[in-house]
Design a protein around this motif. Sequence first.
Motif, PDB file in Angstrom:
ATOM      1  N   GLU A  21      -1.654  -2.659   7.847  1.00  0.00           N
ATOM      2  CA  GLU A  21      -1.096  -1.174   7.047  1.00  0.00           C
ATOM      3  C   GLU A  21       0.097  -0.732   7.734  1.00  0.00           C
ATOM      4  O   GLU A  21       0.897  -0.404   7.111  1.00  0.00           O
ATOM      5  CB  GLU A  21      -2.365  -0.441   6.845  1.00  0.00           C
ATOM      6  CG  GLU A  21      -3.375  -0.918   5.861  1.00  0.00           C
ATOM      7  CD  GLU A  21      -3.105  -0.932   4.444  1.00  0.00           C
ATOM      8  OE1 GLU A  21      -2.009  -0.013   4.073  1.00  0.00           O
ATOM      9  OE2 GLU A  21      -3.217  -1.534   3.769  1.00  0.00           O
ATOM     10  N   PHE A  22       0.018  -0.690   9.006  1.00  0.00           N
ATOM     11  CA  PHE A  22       1.002  -0.062   9.807  1.00  0.00           C
ATOM     12  C   PHE A  22       2.397  -0.960   9.590  1.00  0.00           C
ATOM     13  O   PHE A  22       3.412  -0.150   9.323  1.00  0.00           O
ATOM     14  CB  PHE A  22       0.604   0.080  11.369  1.00  0.00           C
ATOM     15  CG  PHE A  22       1.783   0.724  11.975  1.00  0.00           C
ATOM     16  CD1 PHE A  22       2.034   2.052  11.969  1.00  0.00           C
ATOM     17  CD2 PHE A  22       2.789  -0.079  12.920  1.00  0.00           C
ATOM     18  CE1 PHE A  22       3.036   2.526  12.683  1.00  0.00           C
ATOM     19  CE2 PHE A  22       3.548   0.415  13.726  1.00  0.00           C
ATOM     20  CZ  PHE A  22       3.803   1.857  13.520  1.00  0.00           C
ATOM     21  N   ASP A  24       3.245  -2.488   6.997  1.00  0.00           N
ATOM     22  CA  ASP A  24       3.630  -2.249   5.570  1.00  0.00           C
ATOM     23  C   ASP A  24       4.289  -0.674   5.517  1.00  0.00           C
ATOM     24  O   ASP A  24       5.364  -0.814   4.988  1.00  0.00           O
ATOM     25  CB  ASP A  24       2.642  -2.166   4.617  1.00  0.00           C
ATOM     26  CG  ASP A  24       1.867  -3.733   4.508  1.00  0.00           C
ATOM     27  OD1 ASP A  24       2.760  -4.731   4.883  1.00  0.00           O
ATOM     28  OD2 ASP A  24       0.978  -3.914   3.821  1.00  0.00           O
ATOM     29  N   PHE A  25       3.762   0.202   6.265  1.00  0.00           N
ATOM     30  CA  PHE A  25       4.001   1.334   6.227  1.00  0.00           C
ATOM     31  C   PHE A  25       5.466   1.551   7.075  1.00  0.00           C
ATOM     32  O   PHE A  25       6.349   2.201   6.620  1.00  0.00           O
ATOM     33  CB  PHE A  25       3.304   2.591   7.093  1.00  0.00           C
ATOM     34  CG  PHE A  25       3.735   3.750   7.304  1.00  0.00           C
ATOM     35  CD1 PHE A  25       3.711   4.775   6.174  1.00  0.00           C
ATOM     36  CD2 PHE A  25       4.125   4.168   8.451  1.00  0.00           C
ATOM     37  CE1 PHE A  25       4.175   5.919   6.368  1.00  0.00           C
ATOM     38  CE2 PHE A  25       4.509   5.499   8.716  1.00  0.00           C
ATOM     39  CZ  PHE A  25       4.583   6.259   7.641  1.00  0.00           C
ATOM     40  N   LYS A  26       5.711   0.835   8.167  1.00  0.00           N
ATOM     41  CA  LYS A  26       6.948   0.732   8.888  1.00  0.00           C
ATOM     42  C   LYS A  26       8.045   0.238   8.222  1.00  0.00           C
ATOM     43  O   LYS A  26       9.301   0.598   8.044  1.00  0.00           O
ATOM     44  CB  LYS A  26       6.881  -0.243  10.217  1.00  0.00           C
ATOM     45  CG  LYS A  26       7.962   0.034  10.977  1.00  0.00           C
ATOM     46  CD  LYS A  26       7.762  -0.997  12.389  1.00  0.00           C
ATOM     47  CE  LYS A  26       8.993  -1.204  13.287  1.00  0.00           C
ATOM     48  NZ  LYS A  26       8.726  -2.007  14.206  1.00  0.00           N
ATOM     49  N   SER A  28       8.210   0.285   4.722  1.00  0.00           N
ATOM     50  CA  SER A  28       8.734   1.236   3.663  1.00  0.00           C
ATOM     51  C   SER A  28       9.243   2.298   4.285  1.00  0.00           C
ATOM     52  O   SER A  28      10.508   2.605   3.692  1.00  0.00           O
ATOM     53  CB  SER A  28       7.075   1.785   3.173  1.00  0.00           C
ATOM     54  OG  SER A  28       7.491   2.695   2.271  1.00  0.00           O
TER      55      SER A  28
END
Length: 50
Positions: A21-22, A24-26, A28
Amino acid sequence: MEWEKIAEKIRDLVLGEIKEEFKDFKASVTGELSGFRLAIESLSGIKSFW
């Protein structure tokens, strides 16, 4: 002893999900910042044009 192995497995699964998740967040946020940078550079170019 068996409970420790189960707890360790659960911990590994949860940490793996958090890391994914991190990541993917990074990606984005990096994309958003690149877009802002491009917009600011474009506006700076227009300002110096006038």
